[in-house]
Design a protein around this motif. Structure first.
Motif, mmCIF file in Angstrom:
data_model
loop_
_atom_site.group_PDB
_atom_site.id
_atom_site.type_symbol
_atom_site.label_atom_id
_atom_site.label_comp_id
_atom_site.label_asym_id
_atom_site.label_seq_id
_atom_site.Cartn_x
_atom_site.Cartn_y
_atom_site.Cartn_z
ATOM 1 N N LEU A 1 32.381 41.144 54.812
ATOM 2 C CA LEU A 1 32.075 42.262 55.683
ATOM 3 C C LEU A 1 30.676 42.108 56.261
ATOM 4 O O LEU A 1 29.877 41.283 55.802
ATOM 5 N N SER A 2 30.359 42.926 57.236
ATOM 6 C CA SER A 2 29.007 42.932 57.799
ATOM 7 C C SER A 2 27.996 43.214 56.684
ATOM 8 O O SER A 2 28.156 44.161 55.910
ATOM 9 N N GLY A 3 26.976 42.364 56.598
ATOM 10 C CA GLY A 3 25.970 42.530 55.553
ATOM 11 C C GLY A 3 26.242 41.699 54.320
ATOM 12 O O GLY A 3 25.350 41.521 53.481
ATOM 13 N N GLU A 4 27.480 41.184 54.184
ATOM 14 C CA GLU A 4 27.806 40.283 53.082
ATOM 15 C C GLU A 4 27.587 38.841 53.528
ATOM 16 O O GLU A 4 27.674 38.532 54.723
ATOM 17 N N ILE A 5 27.342 37.946 52.577
ATOM 18 C CA ILE A 5 27.146 36.529 52.895
ATOM 19 C C ILE A 5 28.451 35.764 52.766
ATOM 20 O O ILE A 5 28.853 35.034 53.686
ATOM 21 N N ALA A 6 29.122 35.893 51.621
ATOM 22 C CA ALA A 6 30.410 35.235 51.395
ATOM 23 C C ALA A 6 31.106 35.939 50.247
ATOM 24 O O ALA A 6 30.470 36.607 49.425
ATOM 25 N N ARG A 7 32.440 35.775 50.203
ATOM 26 C CA ARG A 7 33.238 36.326 49.099
ATOM 27 C C ARG A 7 33.910 35.153 48.382
ATOM 28 O O ARG A 7 34.908 34.623 48.883
ATOM 29 N N PRO A 8 33.377 34.729 47.228
ATOM 30 C CA PRO A 8 33.940 33.562 46.536
ATOM 31 C C PRO A 8 35.419 33.733 46.229
ATOM 32 O O PRO A 8 35.870 34.793 45.774
ATOM 33 N N GLY A 9 36.181 32.664 46.469
ATOM 34 C CA GLY A 9 37.635 32.730 46.355
ATOM 35 C C GLY A 9 38.121 33.109 44.971
ATOM 36 O O GLY A 9 39.032 33.945 44.834
ATOM 37 N N GLN A 10 37.539 32.498 43.911
ATOM 38 C CA GLN A 10 38.018 32.803 42.558
ATOM 39 C C GLN A 10 37.718 34.241 42.175
ATOM 40 O O GLN A 10 38.544 34.902 41.547
ATOM 41 N N LEU A 11 36.549 34.730 42.568
ATOM 42 C CA LEU A 11 36.199 36.122 42.271
ATOM 43 C C LEU A 11 37.191 37.069 42.934
ATOM 44 O O LEU A 11 37.705 37.995 42.297
ATOM 45 N N MET A 12 37.491 36.847 44.212
ATOM 46 C CA MET A 12 38.402 37.732 44.929
ATOM 47 C C MET A 12 39.810 37.637 44.362
ATOM 48 O O MET A 12 40.529 38.642 44.267
ATOM 49 N N ALA A 13 40.228 36.424 43.955
ATOM 50 C CA ALA A 13 41.546 36.271 43.346
ATOM 51 C C ALA A 13 41.637 37.053 42.045
ATOM 52 O O ALA A 13 42.656 37.691 41.752
ATOM 53 N N ALA A 14 40.571 37.034 41.255
ATOM 54 C CA ALA A 14 40.556 37.782 39.999
ATOM 55 C C ALA A 14 40.558 39.288 40.255
ATOM 56 O O ALA A 14 41.232 40.053 39.549
ATOM 57 N N MET A 15 39.820 39.727 41.254
ATOM 58 C CA MET A 15 39.824 41.149 41.604
ATOM 59 C C MET A 15 41.213 41.585 42.047
ATOM 60 O O MET A 15 41.699 42.658 41.642
ATOM 61 N N ARG A 16 41.863 40.760 42.873
ATOM 62 C CA ARG A 16 43.218 41.096 43.305
ATOM 63 C C ARG A 16 44.186 41.112 42.123
ATOM 64 O O ARG A 16 45.060 41.980 42.040
ATOM 65 N N HIS A 17 44.021 40.158 41.200
ATOM 66 C CA HIS A 17 44.886 40.119 40.016
ATOM 67 C C HIS A 17 44.754 41.402 39.208
ATOM 68 O O HIS A 17 45.744 41.912 38.671
ATOM 69 N N GLY A 18 43.550 41.931 39.131
ATOM 70 C CA GLY A 18 43.321 43.147 38.355
ATOM 71 C C GLY A 18 43.750 44.423 39.044
ATOM 72 O O GLY A 18 43.898 45.461 38.388
ATOM 73 N N VAL A 19 43.959 44.354 40.354
ATOM 74 C CA VAL A 19 44.299 45.564 41.128
ATOM 75 C C VAL A 19 45.734 45.538 41.636
ATOM 76 O O VAL A 19 46.457 46.542 41.528
ATOM 77 N N LEU A 20 46.156 44.421 42.188
ATOM 78 C CA LEU A 20 47.457 44.338 42.865
ATOM 79 C C LEU A 20 48.529 43.839 41.897
ATOM 80 O O LEU A 20 49.224 42.864 42.166
ATOM 81 N N ASN A 21 48.649 44.516 40.780
ATOM 82 C CA ASN A 21 49.569 44.064 39.730
ATOM 83 C C ASN A 21 50.494 45.188 39.269
ATOM 84 O O ASN A 21 50.854 45.277 38.110
ATOM 85 N N GLY A 22 50.880 46.037 40.213
ATOM 86 C CA GLY A 22 51.758 47.150 39.845
ATOM 87 C C GLY A 22 50.945 48.346 39.398
ATOM 88 O O GLY A 22 49.818 48.555 39.825
ATOM 89 N N GLY A 23 51.514 49.105 38.514
ATOM 90 C CA GLY A 23 50.845 50.331 38.093
ATOM 91 C C GLY A 23 51.377 51.525 38.858
ATOM 92 O O GLY A 23 51.869 51.402 39.989
ATOM 93 N N LYS A 24 51.263 52.683 38.243
ATOM 94 C CA LYS A 24 51.837 53.895 38.846
ATOM 95 C C LYS A 24 50.995 54.463 39.977
ATOM 96 O O LYS A 24 51.471 55.239 40.777
ATOM 97 N N ARG A 25 49.704 54.105 40.010
ATOM 98 C CA ARG A 25 48.776 54.629 41.025
ATOM 99 C C ARG A 25 48.696 56.157 40.945
ATOM 100 O O ARG A 25 48.651 56.851 41.969
ATOM 101 N N LEU A 26 48.665 56.664 39.716
ATOM 102 C CA LEU A 26 48.647 58.114 39.530
ATOM 103 C C LEU A 26 47.354 58.739 40.030
ATOM 104 O O LEU A 26 47.378 59.788 40.693
ATOM 105 N N ARG A 27 46.229 58.139 39.722
ATOM 106 C CA ARG A 27 44.946 58.720 40.128
ATOM 107 C C ARG A 27 44.821 58.787 41.648
ATOM 108 O O ARG A 27 44.416 59.827 42.176
ATOM 109 N N PRO A 28 45.153 57.711 42.374
ATOM 110 C CA PRO A 28 45.148 57.843 43.834
ATOM 111 C C PRO A 28 46.110 58.924 44.333
ATOM 112 O O PRO A 28 45.799 59.642 45.284
ATOM 113 N N PHE A 29 47.273 59.024 43.704
ATOM 114 C CA PHE A 29 48.222 60.058 44.095
ATOM 115 C C PHE A 29 47.584 61.440 43.978
ATOM 116 O O PHE A 29 47.757 62.301 44.862
ATOM 117 N N LEU A 30 46.855 61.670 42.898
ATOM 118 C CA LEU A 30 46.216 62.968 42.692
ATOM 119 C C LEU A 30 45.156 63.240 43.760
ATOM 120 O O LEU A 30 45.003 64.383 44.215
#
Length: 299
Positions: free
Chosen positions: A27-56
């Motif tokens: 994004l603007s103001g960022e230098i780079a987003r390392p691939g392994q870091l972003m893959a790990a973040m996606r693994h921790g977020v985009l892995n299912g789940g009920k998404r109850l808190r966002p629903f609320l």
């Protein structure tokens, strides 16, 4: 609309936004987003789940006819905080779990250091998302959301509750201590999720407090139900290890009073949550269903 249908419907746009927010392009103001870091973040977020808190967040905002796109961004920010907490909780130095939502935990799929950094990245991203002008709210409301989320997630909320939970493995707390621990570790983010809708809408303080109280009630119900499931469910049903609290001798309200008492308490908490929403009539129907879902869930 049946509750679980609504939960799935709300999750679709949220998943799309989360994928966008976790893209590798800087994004603007960022230098780079390392691939392994972003893959790990996606693994921790985009892995299912009920998404109850966002629903609320989304339903509490809809209760006041708040801006839906802004609410979606706040919901995504909260899910980033929640998922960061799960990544860190699963680490060997914390709960030491190998499975989360039926998949390898982030430190198992990658390594401990990457998991720590993925959690750090998600926590930081959450406040970026709310503060960004793309969350099209008046600046004072964005600031109020940042403050409320920081208080819910920090030393006096979720992080403090996790600390108390670790201490409880060595020094068993009394009932008051257990309730405080659970209100912080689990309840604080759920309370924020419900209060956030009123903040997004600029609703009067009385409405903000009423929604926060509703969140506190279902937050306690969520933890009671979780403790019951830890006692009665199996790992395939839960998507994570079960029976760990009992094996560790961890103090819970279920261990203190028994399963039948806990089920009675859950019924009472649902009644309390519903009473708090009665002034909103049929507009609160899905939030009332959410209280029942939390109390009666089986995974």
């Amino acid at each position: 609309m049946p509750f679980e249908t609504a939960l799935i419907a709300r999750a679709g746009p949220l998943e799309a936004l989360l994928r966008q927010l976790l893209d590798e392009r800087p994004l603007s103001g960022e230098i780079a987003r390392p691939g392994q870091l972003m893959a790990a973040m996606r693994h921790g977020v985009l892995n299912g789940g009920k998404r109850l808190r966002p629903f609320l967040v989304l339903e509490s905002a809809a209760l006041f006819s708040a801006d839906g796109e802004a609410a979606l961004r706040v919901a995504a920010a909260l899910e980033c905080v929640h998922c960061y907490s799960l990544i860190h909780d699963d680490l060997p130095a914390m709960d030491d779990d190998d499975l989360r939502r039926g998949q390898p935990t982030v430190h198992k799929a990658f390594d401990d250091a990457t998991a720590i950094l993925a959690g750090d990245g998600l926590l930081t991203l959450a406040f970026d998302v709310i503060a960004d002008e793309a969350t099209a709210l008046p600046a004072e409301r964005r600031a109020a959301l940042v403050l409320a989320l920081a208080r819910a997630a920090g030393a006096g909320g979720m992080v403090g509750g996790q600390t108390l939970d670790l201490e409880a493995e060595r020094i068993r707390p009394d009932e008051t201590g257990i309730i405080r621990l659970q209100a912080m570790k689990t309840g604080a983010l759920i309370r924020f999720a419900c209060e956030a809708g009123a903040i997004i809408a600029g609703a009067p303080p009385a409405d903000r407090e009423r929604l926060a109280e509703f969140g506190s009630a279902i937050g306690l119900a969520f933890q009671l139900a979780d403790d019951l499931l830890d006692l009665t469910a199996d790992a395939s049903q839960m998507g994570k290890a079960t029976g760990k609290d009992a094996a560790a001798g961890k103090a819970t309200l279920v261990a203190l009073h028994g399963a039948d008492w806990a089920r009675d308490q859950l019924n009472g908490l649902v009644d309390q949550a519903h009473a708090l929403l009665d002034p909103y009539g049929e507009d609160a129907a899905l939030l009332k269903q959410a209280a029942k879902f939390v109390a009666n869930r089986n995974n």
